[in-house]
Design a protein around this motif. Structure first.
Motif, mmCIF file in Angstrom:
data_model
loop_
_atom_site.group_PDB
_atom_site.id
_atom_site.type_symbol
_atom_site.label_atom_id
_atom_site.label_comp_id
_atom_site.label_asym_id
_atom_site.label_seq_id
_atom_site.Cartn_x
_atom_site.Cartn_y
_atom_site.Cartn_z
ATOM 1 N N VAL A 94 -1.846 8.424 7.910
ATOM 2 C CA VAL A 94 -2.203 6.835 8.165
ATOM 3 C C VAL A 94 -2.277 6.800 9.684
ATOM 4 N N ARG A 95 -1.629 7.536 10.358
ATOM 5 C CA ARG A 95 -1.836 7.320 11.954
ATOM 6 C C ARG A 95 -3.211 8.039 12.401
ATOM 7 N N LYS A 96 -3.683 8.833 11.621
ATOM 8 C CA LYS A 96 -4.978 9.478 12.086
ATOM 9 C C LYS A 96 -6.063 8.533 11.408
ATOM 10 N N ALA A 97 -5.825 7.861 10.626
ATOM 11 C CA ALA A 97 -6.787 7.211 9.915
ATOM 12 C C ALA A 97 -7.177 5.975 10.636
ATOM 13 N N ARG A 98 -6.200 5.524 11.768
ATOM 14 C CA ARG A 98 -6.411 4.570 12.697
ATOM 15 C C ARG A 98 -6.470 5.080 14.157
ATOM 16 N N GLY A 99 -6.623 6.313 14.147
ATOM 17 C CA GLY A 99 -6.942 7.153 15.603
ATOM 18 C C GLY A 99 -5.621 6.958 16.706
ATOM 19 N N ALA A 100 -4.410 6.978 15.765
ATOM 20 C CA ALA A 100 -3.108 7.121 16.679
ATOM 21 C C ALA A 100 -2.629 8.540 16.683
ATOM 22 N N GLU A 101 -2.050 8.823 17.692
ATOM 23 C CA GLU A 101 -1.444 10.459 17.616
ATOM 24 C C GLU A 101 -0.119 10.312 17.231
ATOM 25 N N MET A 102 0.532 11.411 16.742
ATOM 26 C CA MET A 102 1.889 11.241 16.000
ATOM 27 C C MET A 102 2.813 11.726 16.991
ATOM 28 N N PRO A 103 3.716 11.197 17.582
ATOM 29 C CA PRO A 103 4.443 12.100 18.391
ATOM 30 C C PRO A 103 5.513 13.177 17.664
ATOM 31 N N SER A 104 5.895 14.469 18.232
ATOM 32 C CA SER A 104 6.754 15.385 17.465
ATOM 33 C C SER A 104 8.033 14.722 17.090
ATOM 34 N N SER A 105 8.652 13.529 17.933
ATOM 35 C CA SER A 105 9.851 13.142 17.462
ATOM 36 C C SER A 105 10.004 12.229 16.162
ATOM 37 N N PHE A 106 8.745 12.164 15.646
ATOM 38 C CA PHE A 106 8.761 11.505 14.407
ATOM 39 C C PHE A 106 9.037 12.322 13.048
ATOM 40 N N TRP A 107 9.298 13.622 13.453
ATOM 41 C CA TRP A 107 9.930 14.708 12.578
ATOM 42 C C TRP A 107 11.340 14.815 12.633
ATOM 43 N N GLU A 108 12.089 14.165 13.554
ATOM 44 C CA GLU A 108 13.266 14.355 13.869
ATOM 45 C C GLU A 108 14.181 13.136 13.764
ATOM 46 N N ASP A 109 13.171 11.841 13.873
ATOM 47 C CA ASP A 109 13.826 10.623 13.844
ATOM 48 C C ASP A 109 13.000 9.528 13.058
ATOM 49 N N PRO A 110 13.604 8.994 12.132
ATOM 50 C CA PRO A 110 12.825 8.195 11.110
ATOM 51 C C PRO A 110 12.223 6.980 11.840
ATOM 52 N N LEU A 111 11.154 6.706 11.270
ATOM 53 C CA LEU A 111 10.399 5.483 11.422
ATOM 54 C C LEU A 111 11.240 4.367 10.467
ATOM 55 N N MET A 112 11.191 3.095 11.001
ATOM 56 C CA MET A 112 11.686 2.023 9.868
ATOM 57 C C MET A 112 11.516 0.730 10.413
ATOM 58 N N TYR A 113 11.012 -0.081 9.262
ATOM 59 C CA TYR A 113 10.653 -1.701 9.837
ATOM 60 C C TYR A 113 11.515 -2.336 9.109
ATOM 61 N N GLN A 114 11.552 -3.922 9.574
ATOM 62 C CA GLN A 114 12.351 -4.756 8.744
ATOM 63 C C GLN A 114 11.517 -5.561 8.218
ATOM 64 N N GLY A 115 11.411 -5.520 6.920
ATOM 65 C CA GLY A 115 10.391 -6.250 6.079
ATOM 66 C C GLY A 115 10.947 -7.787 5.802
ATOM 67 N N GLY A 116 10.107 -8.591 5.153
ATOM 68 C CA GLY A 116 10.482 -9.856 4.813
ATOM 69 C C GLY A 116 11.235 -9.749 3.273
ATOM 70 N N SER A 117 12.376 -10.441 3.368
ATOM 71 C CA SER A 117 13.110 -10.129 2.144
ATOM 72 C C SER A 117 13.514 -11.512 1.411
ATOM 73 N N ASP A 118 12.774 -12.622 1.941
ATOM 74 C CA ASP A 118 13.265 -13.749 1.221
ATOM 75 C C ASP A 118 12.284 -14.332 0.169
ATOM 76 N N ALA A 119 11.311 -13.378 -0.135
ATOM 77 C CA ALA A 119 10.648 -13.893 -1.336
ATOM 78 C C ALA A 119 9.776 -12.644 -1.899
ATOM 79 N N PHE A 120 10.525 -11.886 -2.548
ATOM 80 C CA PHE A 120 9.933 -10.746 -3.431
ATOM 81 C C PHE A 120 9.135 -11.064 -4.471
ATOM 82 N N LEU A 121 8.139 -10.176 -4.880
ATOM 83 C CA LEU A 121 7.401 -10.630 -6.129
ATOM 84 C C LEU A 121 8.169 -9.951 -7.391
#
Length: 338
Positions: A94-121
């Motif tokens: 998906v990073r390639k799809a938007r033209g963004a390089e992927m740092p090598s650290s992504f293989w060692e340190d996980p990505l994480m985002y905090q999503g909206g949790s107040d109204a699940f479907l």
């Protein structure tokens, strides 16, 4: 045991125990009115829920037909929803799809985002969006619900805190992501409400498919009634759930009921990015990945993002072909302001 939340006109629904074959359920609200209430007092409540589950299997308690359409997400809202990206193959594509390089650290340190949790479907609720141009996409994932996790928890502590497992459709708006991330402050508008499977299960229900950190079974994703993804959730998972949980708890405690997602399940093929199901591969758990493959092969994507009227189904079956969590099945609809 298998737990679900039935819609009852309130925000948090009614807790029920569901039979292993997903056909029947029995009321559990006399033990805990909601799943969150059960999680808040898990050490005391869980043994009673387990006993109720066994009684349901033996037909010794009142039961009603379990209809997945009547279920909300197991937690209709949660104190925390943090989604990782454990399958680095997906991140790379998906990073390639938007033209963004992927740092090598992504293989060692996980990505994480905090999503909206107040109204699940709910798992059978429609995905309502105001504009197809936002690039509506599904993301098939696995998630766990944890008990209290202390700040700075070890992976062992994190593993011991896993209480329930479920599936996720982490809806993404691909057309909004680049500009939003370009601001340098993370996802918000591009990550609308997610949906979770009708049923959440204790890890023991997964048998040998659960090794304490991941589920080794294919995640079945259907797009408009046709097989789209069959990626194995136990393969190419760079960061297992204990690693993701410990990452989330590095600088803060997690409270009982916090949900940690795996990110989009994604498999490589012979070191490459994989092939569609109809070409003999295991396919993809989101549209963004196949669009990237098409771009590599043909110079531009051919598969459109979700349009109004499209349907998505996400499910996982055991070795005998039986549904474990029930199915997330959603139709994309045009949002009309009330």
């Amino acid at each position: 045991m298998k737990l679900a939340t039935l819609k009852n006109g309130t925000r948090d629904g009614r807790l029920v125990v569901v039979s292993r074959d997903l056909t029947r359920c029995t009321d559990a609200s006399f033990l805990a009115p909601t799943l969150q209430a059960a999680l808040d007092d898990w050490a005391r409540i869980a043994p009673h829920l387990a006993a109720l589950s066994e009684s349901l299997e033996h037909g010794s308690v009142p039961a009603e037909r379990f209809h997945e359409h009547d279920a909300h997400s197991p937690l209709p809202r949660a104190y925390q929803w943090a989604d990782g990206s454990a399958y680095v193959n997906h991140v790379e594509l998906v990073r390639k799809a938007r033209g963004a390089e992927m740092p090598s650290s992504f293989w060692e340190d996980p990505l994480m985002y905090q999503g909206g949790s107040d109204a699940f479907l709910a798992p059978r609720d429609p995905i309502r969006m105001a504009d197809e141009a936002w690039g509506i996409d599904m993301e098939g994932e696995v998630a766990v619900i944890v008990d209290d996790v202390p700040m700075g928890a070890t992976k062992e502590q994190a593993r011991d805190a896993i209480r329930l497992v479920m599936l996720v459709n982490d809806v993404s708006l691909r057309g909004l992501i680049p500009a939003e991330l370009g601001k340098g402050f993370g996802f918000f508008q591009s990550k609308p409400s997610s949906a979770f499977s009708p049923v959440a299960v204790t890890p023991d229900e997964l048998g040998e498919a659960w090794d304490g950190g991941k589920v080794s079974l294919p995640l079945c994703v259907d797009y408009n009634g046709k097989p789209f993804g069959r990626a194995d959730a136990g393969i190419d998972m760079t960061f297992d759930f204990p690693t993701l949980i410990a990452h989330a708890a590095k600088t803060r405690p997690l409270c009982a009921g916090a949900i940690i997602g795996s990110g989009t399940v994604s498999n490589k093929l012979d070191g490459g990015p994989g092939k569609p199901v109809d070409e003999g591969g295991v396919g993809y758990s989101c549209i963004a990945e196949i669009r990237m493959i098409e771009t590599i092969a043909h110079g531009k994507p051919r598969t459109p993002f979700l349009r109004f009227g499209d349907t998505v189904r996400i499910e996982m079956k055991d070795s005998g072909g039986h549904s474990i969590f029930g199915a997330i099945e959603q139709r994309v609809e045009d949002y009309q302001e009330p």
